[in-house]
Design a protein around this motif. Structure first.
Motif, PDB file in Angstrom:
ATOM      1  N   PRO A 167       2.135  11.524  -1.466  1.00  0.00           N
ATOM      2  CA  PRO A 167       2.112  10.097  -1.840  1.00  0.00           C
ATOM      3  C   PRO A 167       0.713   9.666  -2.271  1.00  0.00           C
ATOM      4  N   PRO A 168       0.587   8.457  -2.824  1.00  0.00           N
ATOM      5  CA  PRO A 168      -0.744   7.958  -3.202  1.00  0.00           C
ATOM      6  C   PRO A 168      -1.652   7.866  -1.980  1.00  0.00           C
ATOM      7  N   GLN A 169      -2.955   8.025  -2.212  1.00  0.00           N
ATOM      8  CA  GLN A 169      -3.923   8.055  -1.115  1.00  0.00           C
ATOM      9  C   GLN A 169      -5.000   6.990  -1.337  1.00  0.00           C
ATOM     10  N   ILE A 170      -5.354   6.295  -0.263  1.00  0.00           N
ATOM     11  CA  ILE A 170      -6.472   5.359  -0.376  1.00  0.00           C
ATOM     12  C   ILE A 170      -7.750   6.169  -0.585  1.00  0.00           C
ATOM     13  N   GLU A 171      -8.678   5.597  -1.321  1.00  0.00           N
ATOM     14  CA  GLU A 171      -9.886   6.333  -1.668  1.00  0.00           C
ATOM     15  C   GLU A 171     -10.702   6.647  -0.429  1.00  0.00           C
ATOM     16  N   PRO A 312       5.266   9.195  16.210  1.00  0.00           N
ATOM     17  CA  PRO A 312       4.032   9.482  15.484  1.00  0.00           C
ATOM     18  C   PRO A 312       2.998   8.354  15.625  1.00  0.00           C
ATOM     19  N   HIS A 313       1.750   8.695  15.263  1.00  0.00           N
ATOM     20  CA  HIS A 313       0.626   7.774  15.410  1.00  0.00           C
ATOM     21  C   HIS A 313      -0.180   7.760  14.117  1.00  0.00           C
ATOM     22  N   SER A 314      -0.501   6.546  13.647  1.00  0.00           N
ATOM     23  CA  SER A 314      -1.306   6.405  12.431  1.00  0.00           C
ATOM     24  C   SER A 314      -2.442   5.424  12.690  1.00  0.00           C
ATOM     25  N   PHE A 315      -3.642   5.752  12.215  1.00  0.00           N
ATOM     26  CA  PHE A 315      -4.793   4.881  12.441  1.00  0.00           C
ATOM     27  C   PHE A 315      -5.895   5.199  11.428  1.00  0.00           C
ATOM     28  N   ASP A 316      -6.814   4.257  11.283  1.00  0.00           N
ATOM     29  CA  ASP A 316      -7.997   4.426  10.437  1.00  0.00           C
ATOM     30  C   ASP A 316      -9.244   4.422  11.306  1.00  0.00           C
ATOM     31  N   VAL A 317     -10.172   5.316  11.002  1.00  0.00           N
ATOM     32  CA  VAL A 317     -11.506   5.288  11.598  1.00  0.00           C
ATOM     33  C   VAL A 317     -12.506   5.312  10.446  1.00  0.00           C
ATOM     34  N   ASP A 318     -13.255   4.225  10.297  1.00  0.00           N
ATOM     35  CA  ASP A 318     -14.189   4.081   9.168  1.00  0.00           C
ATOM     36  C   ASP A 318     -13.477   4.331   7.838  1.00  0.00           C
ATOM     37  N   ASN A 319     -12.266   3.786   7.709  1.00  0.00           N
ATOM     38  CA  ASN A 319     -11.452   3.887   6.483  1.00  0.00           C
ATOM     39  C   ASN A 319     -10.988   5.304   6.160  1.00  0.00           C
ATOM     40  N   VAL A 320     -11.071   6.208   7.111  1.00  0.00           N
ATOM     41  CA  VAL A 320     -10.471   7.535   6.970  1.00  0.00           C
ATOM     42  C   VAL A 320      -9.110   7.482   7.669  1.00  0.00           C
ATOM     43  N   ARG A 321      -8.037   7.741   6.916  1.00  0.00           N
ATOM     44  CA  ARG A 321      -6.667   7.582   7.417  1.00  0.00           C
ATOM     45  C   ARG A 321      -6.207   8.839   8.164  1.00  0.00           C
ATOM     46  N   PHE A 322      -5.763   8.641   9.403  1.00  0.00           N
ATOM     47  CA  PHE A 322      -5.224   9.723  10.226  1.00  0.00           C
ATOM     48  C   PHE A 322      -3.723   9.476  10.432  1.00  0.00           C
ATOM     49  N   LEU A 375       9.251   7.935   6.670  1.00  0.00           N
ATOM     50  CA  LEU A 375       8.823   8.148   5.293  1.00  0.00           C
ATOM     51  C   LEU A 375       7.316   7.962   5.202  1.00  0.00           C
ATOM     52  N   ILE A 376       6.644   8.884   4.519  1.00  0.00           N
ATOM     53  CA  ILE A 376       5.183   8.812   4.378  1.00  0.00           C
ATOM     54  C   ILE A 376       4.873   8.095   3.070  1.00  0.00           C
ATOM     55  N   GLU A 377       4.497   6.825   3.165  1.00  0.00           N
ATOM     56  CA  GLU A 377       4.267   6.011   1.976  1.00  0.00           C
ATOM     57  C   GLU A 377       2.832   6.109   1.473  1.00  0.00           C
ATOM     58  N   THR A 378       1.883   6.355   2.379  1.00  0.00           N
ATOM     59  CA  THR A 378       0.473   6.505   2.007  1.00  0.00           C
ATOM     60  C   THR A 378      -0.031   7.836   2.518  1.00  0.00           C
ATOM     61  N   GLU A 400      -2.636  14.253  -7.883  1.00  0.00           N
ATOM     62  CA  GLU A 400      -3.437  13.100  -8.286  1.00  0.00           C
ATOM     63  C   GLU A 400      -4.794  13.087  -7.606  1.00  0.00           C
ATOM     64  N   GLY A 401      -5.236  14.267  -7.150  1.00  0.00           N
ATOM     65  CA  GLY A 401      -6.559  14.381  -6.539  1.00  0.00           C
ATOM     66  C   GLY A 401      -6.608  14.086  -5.053  1.00  0.00           C
ATOM     67  N   GLN A 402      -5.439  13.910  -4.406  1.00  0.00           N
ATOM     68  CA  GLN A 402      -5.435  13.651  -2.963  1.00  0.00           C
ATOM     69  C   GLN A 402      -5.985  14.862  -2.215  1.00  0.00           C
ATOM     70  N   LEU A 403      -6.799  14.607  -1.222  1.00  0.00           N
ATOM     71  CA  LEU A 403      -7.323  15.661  -0.357  1.00  0.00           C
ATOM     72  C   LEU A 403      -6.859  15.386   1.070  1.00  0.00           C
ATOM     73  N   VAL A 404      -6.199  16.362   1.685  1.00  0.00           N
ATOM     74  CA  VAL A 404      -5.668  16.178   3.037  1.00  0.00           C
ATOM     75  C   VAL A 404      -6.074  17.374   3.908  1.00  0.00           C
ATOM     76  N   ARG A 405      -6.625  17.061   5.061  1.00  0.00           N
ATOM     77  CA  ARG A 405      -6.945  18.090   6.054  1.00  0.00           C
ATOM     78  C   ARG A 405      -5.761  18.221   7.009  1.00  0.00           C
ATOM     79  N   LEU A 406      -5.110  19.383   6.998  1.00  0.00           N
ATOM     80  CA  LEU A 406      -4.000  19.666   7.908  1.00  0.00           C
ATOM     81  C   LEU A 406      -4.543  20.389   9.141  1.00  0.00           C
ATOM     82  N   ILE A 407      -4.084  19.984  10.317  1.00  0.00           N
ATOM     83  CA  ILE A 407      -4.595  20.582  11.556  1.00  0.00           C
ATOM     84  C   ILE A 407      -3.463  20.828  12.540  1.00  0.00           C
ATOM     85  N   CYS A 408      -3.399  22.034  13.062  1.00  0.00           N
ATOM     86  CA  CYS A 408      -2.552  22.355  14.207  1.00  0.00           C
ATOM     87  C   CYS A 408      -3.448  22.369  15.444  1.00  0.00           C
ATOM     88  N   ILE A 409      -3.175  21.464  16.387  1.00  0.00           N
ATOM     89  CA  ILE A 409      -3.978  21.378  17.610  1.00  0.00           C
ATOM     90  C   ILE A 409      -3.348  22.271  18.673  1.00  0.00           C
TER      91      ILE A 409
END
Length: 437
Positions: A167-171, A312-322, A375-378, A400-409
Motif C-alpha cells: 500500500p502507499p507509504q507515508i514519507e 495487532p498493534h500500530s503506532f508512530d515513533v518520530d513519524n516512523v510507522r510501526f 486490511l493494511i491501508e498504509t 512505488e519506492g516503499q521501504l519496509v523492514r520486516l522482523i521476526c522477533i
C-alpha cells in the motif's frame, strides 16, 4: 564531589502516537451475525482497489463476474480465493462414526498434494486450473485479480495474477540526525519452565541503564520506546482445568502477572513501554485481541509511559510507522501454506495487504459486519511479528519506492534475544542476554 560529564547519559526523547483505534472493539455488538459479512466487506474494499489497478495491468481485457464467464474467452475476474484442503481439521470429525483412513501428516502443517484453489464472488465460484497459482503459496481469504479463460471442463485456466501489492507509504522522516532505537521483545513466558527471571532482569537493567559499562549505558540511553509483543506470561496448565480453584492455587495463578508487573514498573519509570496480548496471555482469544486489563498491573498502570495495547498493534515513533502482531497470523499461515522462511509469510501478508488472511476461516476473529480491520491501508516502515523460533529480518522495496523492514522477533524465554530498530535508517540488530550458571 565532581561528576565526570563523559560518564553521564541522558535518554533520547521521541514523539509517540498510538494508532490502534481500528483494532478496538467498542460500539460493535454481537447479535448472532455470521462471518460472511467480514468476507463481503473485504471483497468490496479489495475489489475496488484491484479494479483501479487493472487498466495499467491488462487494459485490453474485459472484467467479468464468475457467472459471466464464457468458454475460451480471455478476461479478468476478481474474487476471494478458497483453498480446498483434504487434510484440513474439521470439528465434526470428532463425532464421526466412520472415519476414513487419511495419510499421516506433519503435526504443524496440513498441506496435501491434491489441494486446489477456487475463486468466488457474489455471483458464484469457479475452480482454478493451471500451474501459475500454487496452492502451496495461497490460502483462503485472499482477494486477487486473475487473467485467464474458462476451459471446456468448467475450470478457469489462470494465465496471470494481480495481487494488491504494497500500500502507499507515508514519507520516511529525513530529519533524524541521531540514533534512536525502539526495542522489540516477545515471548517472555514468565511462569513457564523455560523462563529465567535473572535473564529478564538483565534485560530490564539494560533498558533502564542500571549497568556499569559506559558503552552499554550509551546504548541504553538511545532506547526511546519498548514493545513487548505477546506471550508475556504462562500459567500452569493443571490450574486451568475448569474446576473451582483453592485459595492457594489462585495465588499461584497470579504470580506470573505479579512478577511481570514488577518488571514493567521498573521499565515504565524510565522509558515508554507498550505491552501487547498474545495467545497465552489473559486476554480474549479472537483477533483483534483487546488490551490487557490495566488492573492486572497496579504497579505499572499509574505511569503515563505504560500502555496496554491491542494485537495487532500500530503506532508512530518520530513519524516512523510501526505495525506488528504477536505471531498468531504467521503461525496460522505456516499451518495452511508453505514457505522457505517465516519472513516469506510476513512479506506475503504485506503484498496481499492483509494482516490475517486466514481469519476467520482457520484463525479466530471477531465477526465484524461493515469493515475488515486487518486490511493494511498504509504501508508501515517497520512490520514485526513476535514469538517466532528465531530472529530474522529483511528489507523489502515496493513498486512505488516503499521501504519496509520486516522482523521476526524470537521468543525471549528461549533465546534471550531482543531486537533494536534504529529510527534513523531502519537498520536493526539483536541484543542478547544470557546467564552462565
Amino acid at each position: 564531589m565532581e561528576i565526570d560529564s563523559e560518564m553521564t547519559h541522558e535518554r533520547k526523547q521521541s514523539v509517540y502516537s498510538c494508532l490502534d483505534e481500528r483494532f478496538e472493539i467498542q460500539k460493535e455488538m454481537y447479535r448472532g451475525q455470521q462471518y460472511s459479512q467480514i468476507y463481503f466487506a473485504r471483497l468490496h474494499l479489495m475489489r475496488t482497489l484491484l479494479y483501479s489497478l487493472v487498466p495499467t495491468w491488462k487494459p485490453h481485457l474485459p472484467v467479468c463476474k464468475v457467472l459471466g464467464l464464457e468458454e475460451g474467452k480471455e478476461c479478468i475476474i476478481v474474487g476471494t480465493l478458497f483453498k480446498h484442503m483434504k487434510l484440513k481439521p474439521c470439528v465434526l470429525d470428532e463425532y464421526a462414526k466412520e472415519r476414513s483412513v487419511t495419510p499421516l501428516v506433519k503435526p504443524h502443517n496440513f498441506m496435501h498434494s491434491n489441494d486446489n484453489l477456487i475463486l468466488e464472488d457474489e455471483s458464484g465460484r469457479v475452480k482454478l486450473g493451471g500451474s501459475l497459482l500454487s496452492p502451496a503459496v495461497y490460502v483462503t481469504g485472499i482477494v486477487v485479480a486473475l487473467h485467464g479463460k474458462e476451459t471446456s471442463a468448467g475450470e478457469f485456466f489462470v494465465e496471470d495474477v494481480l495481487e494488491a501489492g504494497l500500500p502507499p507509504q507515508i514519507e520516511q522522516p529525513l530529519d533524524l540526525k541521531e540514533d534512536k532505537y525502539v526495542l522489540l521483545v516477545s515471548g517472555l513466558c514468565i511462569g513457564s519452565s523455560s523462563s529465567n527471571p535473572l535473564q529478564f532482569q538483565l534485560l530490564v537493567d539494560h533498558i533502564t541503564g542500571h549497568v556499569e559499562d559506559d558503552e552499554e549505558l550509551g546504548l541504553a540511553a538511545q532506547i526511546v520506546h519498548v514493545v513487548i509483543a505477546g506471550n508475556s506470561v504462562e500459567f500452569p496448565r493443571k490450574l486451568l482445568s475448569g474446576q473451582n480453584m483453592a485459595a492457594k492455587d489462585q495465588s499461584k495463578l497470579y504470580e506470573p502477572i505479579k512478577e511481570l508487573d514488577i518488571m514493567l514498573n521498573q521499565i515504565a519509570a524510565g522509558v515508554s513501554v507498550d505491552i501487547m496480548p498474545g495467545m497465552n496471555d489473559p486476554a480474549n482469544f479472537a483477533l483483534p485481541q483487546q488490551p490487557l486489563n490495566r488492573c492486572l498491573f497496579p504497579g505499572s498502570a499509574p505511569y503515563n509511559t505504560f500502555r496496554s495495547c491491542t494485537n495487532p498493534h500500530s503506532f508512530d515513533v518520530d513519524n516512523v510507522r510501526f505495525l506488528g502482531t504477536s505471531g498468531q497470523n504467521i503461525d496460522d499461515l505456516d499451518k495452511y501454506s508453505e514457505a522457505e522462511s517465516k519472513l516469506d509469510f510476513v512479506e506475503r501478508t504485506l503484498r496481499w495487504r492483509h494482516l490475517a488472511p486466514t481469519a476467520p476461516n482457520t484463525l479466530g476473529c471477531y465477526p465484524f459486519t461493515d469493515r475488515d480491520p486487518f486490511l493494511i491501508e498504509t504501508c508501515p516502515h517497520v512490520y514485526f511479528v513476535g514469538n517466532q523460533d528465531k530472529y530474522d529480518t529483511r528489507l523489502i522495496k515496493g513498486s512505488e519506492g516503499q521501504l519496509v523492514r520486516l522482523i521476526c522477533i524470537p521468543k525471549f524465554s528461549e533465546t534471550g534475544v531482543a531486537v533494536a530498530v534504529n529510527l534513523r535508517n531502519l537498520e536493526c540488530h539483536t541484543r542478547s542476554f544470557s546467564i552462565q550458571l
